[in-house]
Design a protein around this motif. Sequence first.
Motif, mmCIF file in Angstrom:
data_model
loop_
_atom_site.group_PDB
_atom_site.id
_atom_site.type_symbol
_atom_site.label_atom_id
_atom_site.label_comp_id
_atom_site.label_asym_id
_atom_site.label_seq_id
_atom_site.Cartn_x
_atom_site.Cartn_y
_atom_site.Cartn_z
ATOM 1 N N LEU A 33 0.833 -1.210 0.000
ATOM 2 C CA LEU A 33 0.000 0.000 0.000
ATOM 3 C C LEU A 33 0.864 1.256 0.000
ATOM 4 O O LEU A 33 0.540 2.235 -0.686
ATOM 5 C CB LEU A 33 -0.947 -0.004 1.202
ATOM 6 N N ASP A 34 1.979 1.247 0.745
ATOM 7 C CA ASP A 34 2.898 2.386 0.758
ATOM 8 C C ASP A 34 3.497 2.632 -0.627
ATOM 9 O O ASP A 34 3.592 3.772 -1.075
ATOM 10 C CB ASP A 34 4.046 2.173 1.750
ATOM 11 N N ILE A 35 3.911 1.566 -1.282
ATOM 12 C CA ILE A 35 4.545 1.688 -2.598
ATOM 13 C C ILE A 35 3.554 2.194 -3.634
ATOM 14 O O ILE A 35 3.864 3.075 -4.423
ATOM 15 C CB ILE A 35 5.136 0.332 -3.050
ATOM 16 N N THR A 36 2.362 1.636 -3.623
ATOM 17 C CA THR A 36 1.400 1.913 -4.693
ATOM 18 C C THR A 36 0.459 3.079 -4.424
ATOM 19 O O THR A 36 -0.122 3.617 -5.365
ATOM 20 C CB THR A 36 0.544 0.672 -4.971
ATOM 21 N N GLY A 37 0.291 3.424 -3.155
ATOM 22 C CA GLY A 37 -0.660 4.483 -2.823
ATOM 23 C C GLY A 37 -2.105 4.020 -2.902
ATOM 24 O O GLY A 37 -3.027 4.827 -2.825
ATOM 25 N N GLU A 38 -2.310 2.721 -3.038
ATOM 26 C CA GLU A 38 -3.664 2.161 -3.110
ATOM 27 C C GLU A 38 -4.290 2.102 -1.723
ATOM 28 O O GLU A 38 -3.597 2.052 -0.718
ATOM 29 C CB GLU A 38 -3.624 0.736 -3.684
ATOM 30 N N THR A 39 -5.616 2.064 -1.687
ATOM 31 C CA THR A 39 -6.334 1.807 -0.444
ATOM 32 C C THR A 39 -6.466 0.293 -0.282
ATOM 33 O O THR A 39 -6.338 -0.441 -1.272
ATOM 34 C CB THR A 39 -7.747 2.422 -0.480
ATOM 35 N N PRO A 40 -6.736 -0.194 0.924
ATOM 36 C CA PRO A 40 -6.944 -1.638 1.080
ATOM 37 C C PRO A 40 -8.063 -2.176 0.177
ATOM 38 O O PRO A 40 -7.932 -3.253 -0.399
ATOM 39 C CB PRO A 40 -7.306 -1.791 2.555
ATOM 40 N N THR A 41 -9.112 -1.404 0.008
ATOM 41 C CA THR A 41 -10.224 -1.847 -0.838
ATOM 42 C C THR A 41 -9.791 -1.970 -2.290
ATOM 43 O O THR A 41 -10.037 -2.988 -2.948
ATOM 44 C CB THR A 41 -11.416 -0.878 -0.722
#
Length: 136
Positions: A33-41
């Motif tokens: 999540l840190d690398i991609t900036g994605e949310t868990p969802t």
Amino acid sequence: MAITMKASDFGTVRNHLGLLNDQKNAFFPNRLLDITGETPTAASLKLKIPRANFYKEEVSLKGNTILEKKIIDFVIVGDLAFELLNQNKKETIIWLTSPNAEFFGDSPFEICLRGDGKKIIKWLHIRIGKEPGVAF
């Protein structure tokens, strides 16, 4: 005279971005999540795993060959990009997560999670000079 290549010449897992545990049999969802900036969802939808996994310290890759392929390909792509970008972690993360005209507007991250990471690995091998082809 034939040139002999080793397996390590074709993308061994070095884990420069710290996504895998030491045994390389599980990944750290918070690091992804840190690398991609994605949310868990969003990440759970892209990886096709339950969102609850993104609240665990690490997620095992054993028993899920599809997930393992996607994560390992992403790690290898990250390692090769890290090498290509002169060991610059910040630039590597930007490159991995940014839309790329060479890939028809998709990011390398999206391509790996789609299951097509081998195409990016081959593309990077050509640019690094590990495979013959036109680099640029």
